[in-house]
Design an enzyme around this catalytic site. Structure first.
Site, short mmCIF file in Angstrom:
data_model
loop_
_atom_site.label_atom_id
_atom_site.label_comp_id
_atom_site.label_asym_id
_atom_site.label_seq_id
_atom_site.Cartn_x
_atom_site.Cartn_y
_atom_site.Cartn_z
N CYS A 115 -3.11 4.18 -5.04
CA CYS A 115 -3.89 5.43 -4.61
C CYS A 115 -3.61 6.61 -5.63
O CYS A 115 -4.19 7.84 -5.33
CB CYS A 115 -3.68 6.03 -3.36
N ASP A 129 0.82 -1.15 -0.09
CA ASP A 129 -0.09 -0.13 0.09
C ASP A 129 0.73 1.24 -0.21
O ASP A 129 1.16 2.17 1.02
CB ASP A 129 -1.08 -0.03 1.16
#
Length: 391
Positions: free
Chosen positions: A334, A294
């Site tokens: 993201c 992430d």
């Protein structure tokens, strides 16, 4: 009020539901106002399209607030905030955390509001919202009744709007570090110094998937920040969890949360570079039953897309090599500019280079309190691929 006249043919996207007007789409401006002022938007033939907050210094010159001819006043913002709070199962009370306002998707462009227990954290990203800051604060106090409101107006998009960067209490006082509850887990959040507004609320539902899949696995969580995925895996019955992050502060918060949840014996957190750690584990011959990636956004503009994809491919290739047969890779991005097809293409290339075969079990996105406006693909930014190694 002044008026924006669009160039011929430039109204189609607005009529289709998109809220942005680019500077290049404007034919002329009648009675120009100050940055952030409200303007009527009309097409080339003079037909009314809506009312927008306008900043001609920005590439995104107009952001639609309303498609009706109505007063844009305190009552308008109170109504919009109440409508936003009522969406997506958002709650205004309790020890949990959620996003209450998500900018354009909640028809409040340039405004982010997150709730951490009884503390609100806001981000104002546009000149238009900056002009009505006091009105927004009053509306939030009325609708939510928090103990305090903290500003994280230190985000770089403000520079594009000609706004200063700042952070601090906008209303009220108190501690900026606090505990929140997510399901049966407690997390320490520091809203003044943490990433985004303090915690990655957009990954909440994805953490539940990790929790469901982690049982019995040895887990490596790269870019672990304050331990959201790590502790979710531990709570799901992981055999052992290793979390790695460059930030010593974030690692300290992760360790606090592990202790609070009785998971210190199962979780080990390390300060380090995830790229270097993946290389080191490969040299040691380590294998993991679950690997979580992430990373921060590798690009915030189209011009850096190629370099970002190289970075994503490197970490995913190395992670794929470290997975045991049947292992689970949770890979996230993201970066808005890396859309889902591009992200999946990068994963396919990584799998081919690693000589590994995978099932794509799920391709997930942001939590439901970060709603996606169908006509505005910019409101969908998070990709979370759940892959299972077959060989």
């Amino acid at each position: 009020m002044f008026t924006l006249r669009l160039a011929s043919g430039k109204e189609a996207r607005i009529l289709g539901g998109h809220p942005w007007i680019y500077r290049s789409e404007i034919a002329r401006v009648e009675s120009e106002g100050e940055p952030g002022a409200i303007a009527e938007v009309r097409d080339s033939r003079g037909r009314f399209l809506g009312q927008a907050m306008v900043n001609l210094k920005s590439q995104i010159a107009g952001r639609l607030l309303s498609r009706s001819e109505e007063p844009i006043d305190a009552t308008f913002f109170e109504r919009r905030i109440s409508e936003a709070v009522a969406h997506c199962g958002r709650s205004v009370k309790g020890p949990d955390a959620c996003r209450l306002v998500f900018g354009e998707a909640d028809h409040l462009p340039g405004l982010i509001v997150d709730r951490y227990s009884d503390l609100l954290v806001i981000q104002i990203l546009t000149a238009g919202m900056e002009r009505v800051r006091d009105t927004i604060l009053a509306a939030l106090r009325s609708a939510i009744q928090p103990r305090a409101i903290y500003e994280r107006n230190d985000a770089s998009p403000r520079k594009l709007e000609g706004l200063e960067l700042r952070k601090g209490f906008a209303w009220g006082r108190g501690e900026t570090g606090l505990w929140i509850q997510e399901g049966d887990l407690s997390f320490f959040v520091e809203v003044a110094e943490g990433q985004k507004t303090g915690f990655f609320l957009d990954q909440r539902e994805n953490r539940q998937v990790v929790k469901r899949l982690a049982a019995g696995r040895e887990v490596l969580d790269c870019f672990c920040y304050s331990g959201g995925f790590s502790l979710s895996a531990a709570a799901g019955g992981a055999a052992a969890v290793t979390g790695i992050d460059l930030s010593a502060e974030a690692i300290a918060w992760a360790e606090q949360s592990a202790e609070r949840n009785g998971q210190s014996s199962r979780c080990t957190f390390m300060i380090g570079n995830a790229f270097d750690a993946l290389r080191a584990f490969d040299r040691e011959g380590r294998r993991f039953g679950m690997l979580i990636l992430d990373p921060p956004a590798f690009t915030k503009g189209k011009e850096a897309l190629a370099g970002a994809l190289r970075g994503y491919k490197e970490i995913n290739l190395r992670a794929m090599k470290l997975l045991a047969p049947g292992g689970i890779l949770v890979s996230c991005s993201c970066s808005y500019h890396v859309d889902s097809p591009t992200f999946l293409g990068m994963l396919r290339g990584s799998g081919a280079d690693a000589h590994r075969e995978f099932h794509l079990r799920e391709l997930r996105t942001q939590a439901s309190d970060h709603p996606i406006l169908l006509a505005a693909k910019e409101t969908q930014y998070l990709k979370c691929a759940i892959l299972e190694a077959l060989n």
